[in-house]
Design a protein around this motif. Structure first.
Motif, short mmCIF file in Angstrom:
data_model
loop_
_atom_site.label_atom_id
_atom_site.label_comp_id
_atom_site.label_asym_id
_atom_site.label_seq_id
_atom_site.Cartn_x
_atom_site.Cartn_y
_atom_site.Cartn_z
N VAL A 140 0.83 -1.21 0.00
CA VAL A 140 0.00 0.00 0.00
C VAL A 140 0.86 1.26 0.00
O VAL A 140 0.49 2.29 -0.57
CB VAL A 140 -0.95 -0.03 1.22
N THR A 141 2.04 1.19 0.62
CA THR A 141 2.85 2.39 0.79
C THR A 141 3.34 2.99 -0.53
O THR A 141 3.51 4.20 -0.64
CB THR A 141 4.06 2.11 1.69
N ALA A 142 3.57 2.13 -1.54
CA ALA A 142 4.03 2.66 -2.83
C ALA A 142 2.95 3.51 -3.48
O ALA A 142 3.24 4.53 -4.12
CB ALA A 142 4.42 1.50 -3.76
N VAL A 143 1.69 3.11 -3.32
CA VAL A 143 0.57 3.92 -3.82
C VAL A 143 0.40 5.16 -2.95
O VAL A 143 0.15 6.26 -3.46
CB VAL A 143 -0.73 3.09 -3.84
N ASN A 187 -0.29 10.99 -1.21
CA ASN A 187 0.14 12.09 -0.35
C ASN A 187 1.61 11.87 0.03
O ASN A 187 1.89 11.12 0.98
CB ASN A 187 -0.73 12.19 0.91
N PRO A 188 2.53 12.48 -0.69
CA PRO A 188 3.96 12.24 -0.42
C PRO A 188 4.40 12.56 1.00
O PRO A 188 5.41 12.00 1.46
CB PRO A 188 4.66 13.14 -1.45
N SER A 189 3.66 13.40 1.71
CA SER A 189 4.06 13.73 3.08
C SER A 189 3.91 12.54 4.01
O SER A 189 4.51 12.52 5.09
CB SER A 189 3.24 14.92 3.60
N TRP A 190 3.11 11.55 3.61
CA TRP A 190 2.95 10.36 4.45
C TRP A 190 4.16 9.43 4.36
O TRP A 190 4.32 8.54 5.20
CB TRP A 190 1.70 9.59 4.04
N MET A 191 4.97 9.60 3.31
CA MET A 191 6.17 8.77 3.12
C MET A 191 7.34 9.70 2.82
O MET A 191 7.74 9.85 1.67
CB MET A 191 5.96 7.79 1.95
N PRO A 192 7.91 10.36 3.82
CA PRO A 192 9.04 11.27 3.57
C PRO A 192 10.18 10.53 2.88
O PRO A 192 10.46 9.36 3.17
CB PRO A 192 9.44 11.73 4.97
N THR A 193 10.85 11.22 1.96
CA THR A 193 11.92 10.61 1.18
C THR A 193 13.14 11.51 1.16
O THR A 193 13.03 12.72 1.33
CB THR A 193 11.47 10.35 -0.27
N ASN A 194 14.30 10.90 0.94
CA ASN A 194 15.54 11.63 0.74
C ASN A 194 16.11 11.30 -0.63
O ASN A 194 15.91 10.19 -1.16
CB ASN A 194 16.59 11.25 1.79
N LEU A 195 16.85 12.24 -1.20
CA LEU A 195 17.63 11.95 -2.39
C LEU A 195 18.91 11.22 -1.98
O LEU A 195 19.61 11.67 -1.08
CB LEU A 195 17.98 13.24 -3.13
N VAL A 196 19.18 10.11 -2.63
CA VAL A 196 20.39 9.35 -2.37
C VAL A 196 20.96 8.90 -3.70
O VAL A 196 20.27 8.88 -4.73
CB VAL A 196 20.12 8.11 -1.48
N HIS A 197 22.24 8.56 -3.71
CA HIS A 197 22.83 8.03 -4.94
C HIS A 197 22.36 6.59 -5.16
O HIS A 197 22.28 5.80 -4.21
CB HIS A 197 24.36 8.08 -4.84
N SER A 198 22.04 6.28 -6.40
CA SER A 198 21.59 4.93 -6.71
C SER A 198 22.65 3.92 -6.26
O SER A 198 23.82 4.01 -6.65
CB SER A 198 21.35 4.77 -8.21
N PRO A 199 22.27 2.97 -5.41
CA PRO A 199 23.27 2.04 -4.88
C PRO A 199 23.75 1.04 -5.94
O PRO A 199 23.07 0.77 -6.93
CB PRO A 199 22.53 1.32 -3.75
N ALA A 256 12.46 6.28 0.57
CA ALA A 256 11.64 6.64 1.73
C ALA A 256 12.41 6.42 3.02
O ALA A 256 13.21 5.47 3.14
CB ALA A 256 10.35 5.83 1.73
N THR A 257 12.16 7.28 4.00
CA THR A 257 12.86 7.22 5.28
C THR A 257 11.95 6.88 6.46
O THR A 257 12.44 6.47 7.51
CB THR A 257 13.55 8.56 5.57
N SER A 258 10.65 7.09 6.30
CA SER A 258 9.70 6.78 7.37
C SER A 258 8.31 6.68 6.77
O SER A 258 8.09 7.00 5.60
CB SER A 258 9.73 7.86 8.48
N VAL A 259 7.36 6.21 7.60
CA VAL A 259 5.99 6.03 7.13
C VAL A 259 5.02 6.52 8.20
O VAL A 259 5.17 6.21 9.38
CB VAL A 259 5.72 4.54 6.77
N ASN A 260 4.03 7.30 7.76
CA ASN A 260 2.97 7.75 8.67
C ASN A 260 1.88 6.68 8.63
O ASN A 260 0.93 6.75 7.87
CB ASN A 260 2.42 9.11 8.23
N ARG A 261 2.04 5.68 9.47
CA ARG A 261 1.18 4.52 9.45
C ARG A 261 -0.30 4.89 9.63
O ARG A 261 -1.17 4.42 8.89
CB ARG A 261 1.65 3.56 10.56
N ASP A 262 -0.60 5.73 10.60
CA ASP A 262 -2.00 6.03 10.91
C ASP A 262 -2.69 6.78 9.78
O ASP A 262 -3.84 6.49 9.43
CB ASP A 262 -2.09 6.84 12.20
#
Length: 327
Positions: free
Chosen positions: A267-270, A275-287, A307-313
């Motif tokens: 569900v988190t990918a959708v 609402n991107p604020s529910w799944m905060p993300t950082n820019l990182v170099h492709s591993p 993604a760095t965290s998830v707003n579960r509720d």
């Protein structure tokens, strides 16, 4: 069956061919960074899913279909998988396809021209992409898109169908954004996560291609997205056919275990698109995905989002409201 699965995956990992190079269009980093910005407004998506693998994909498909205010779902692709719910990757794909059809029927949507069978095996050689109905439909839809209105490719299983489409027509990376639930975090000690480990070669293709890519890492991020049967009973029981189907599928999957919770990973990918604020993300170099199925860092490589965290509720509140409110 578990021993059979481990043996199969071990054989796959240690028999992987040395990846040859593939010529993908070289995207300007400014173009890629712009494309990686969290989307505003409504976006077009296709969903690539190993739907019968467990029970989270079903929730993700229903959520994508019902989130019409933010996503327009144009197609659903069946991805291969092999575990104790299949006898081969191809059997897993076929079971996933039929599960997609069942869910669409409950949602009142015809599968004709909308649901597509994907690969019946994993990628073995990048010079031989697998020309499944799903991969060819993705090529068609991506080629009809434009850099100004990209197609978001939400993939929540092994990434075989997506890698194959990109190898068939490398130029589509200019017109798509891939959102993948796969692998673990950059600092996790290994990447032997189900979606990634099934097709390491396909994962390498995508990570190395330069395609705009957003990853929802399983550990230690999406692993927090748990629910329980009592919670599902409270919000979904008796609301409609699709809510009861999701609830009863989860109860059956639990096997009657007490004090049990389940990660509804996909569900988190959708949700990131809703609402991107529910799944905060950082820019990182492709591993760099190593032969030991670990990530190595190279700061000269292109950027992706992770993604760095998830707003579960917040996500479950939106999911339950949409599913329960389905007429």
């Amino acid at each position: 069956m578990k021993a059979k699965l481990l043996l199969f995956l071990t054989i796959i990992l240690f028999s992987l061919p040395v990846a040859k190079t593939q010529d993908f269009p070289r995207l300007e980093e400014s173009f890629r960074l712009k494309r990686l910005e969290p989307p505003e407004g409504k976006v077009r998506i296709v969903l690539d899913t190993d739907t019968y693998n467990e029970i989270d994909d079903q929730f993700a498909l229903v959520y994508a279909y019902l989130s019409e205010e933010k996503v327009h779902l144009e197609a659903v692709y069946a991805a291969p998988y092999f575990n104790n719910r299949s006898v081969s990757a191809g059997d897993g794909m076929e079971k996933s396809y039929h599960e997609i059809v069942r869910l669409l029927k409950l949602l009142g949507k015809s599968p004709e021209g909308f649901a597509f069978r994907g690969s019946d095996r994993y990628l073995e050689d990048i010079s031989r992409p697998i020309r499944s109905d799903a991969a060819l439909d993705l090529v068609k839809k991506a080629k009809a898109s434009t850099p100004g209105e990209p197609l978001y490719v939400v993939t929540v299983g092994c990434i075989t169908n997506i890698a194959s489409a990109m190898l068939i027509e490398p130029g589509i990376i200019e017109n798509i954004v891939v959102v993948w639930l796969g692998g673990n975090g950059l600092d996790w000690p290994h990447q032997k996560e189900f979606n990634l480990m099934q097709d390491v070669l396909a994962a390498r293709v995508v990570l190395n291609s330069g395609v705009p890519l957003v990853i929802m890492p399983c550990q230690p991020v999406v692993s927090h997205f748990h629910t329980t049967i009592p919670e599902l009973e409270y919000y979904l029981r008796g609301k409609n056919q699709i809510s009861d189907y999701l609830l009863n599928s989860t109860i059956e999957y639990s096997g009657g275990r007490d004090t049990w919770s389940k990660v509804i990973w996909d569900v988190t990918a959708v949700a990131w698109l809703v609402n991107p604020s529910w799944m905060p993300t950082n820019l990182v170099h492709s591993p760099v995905l190593t032969d030991q199925v670990t990530y190595s860092t190279d700061h000269s490589r292109h950027f992706i989002r992770m993604a760095t965290s998830v707003n579960r509720d917040a996500i479950f509140r939106d999911l339950f409201g949409k599913v329960a409110g389905k007429k």
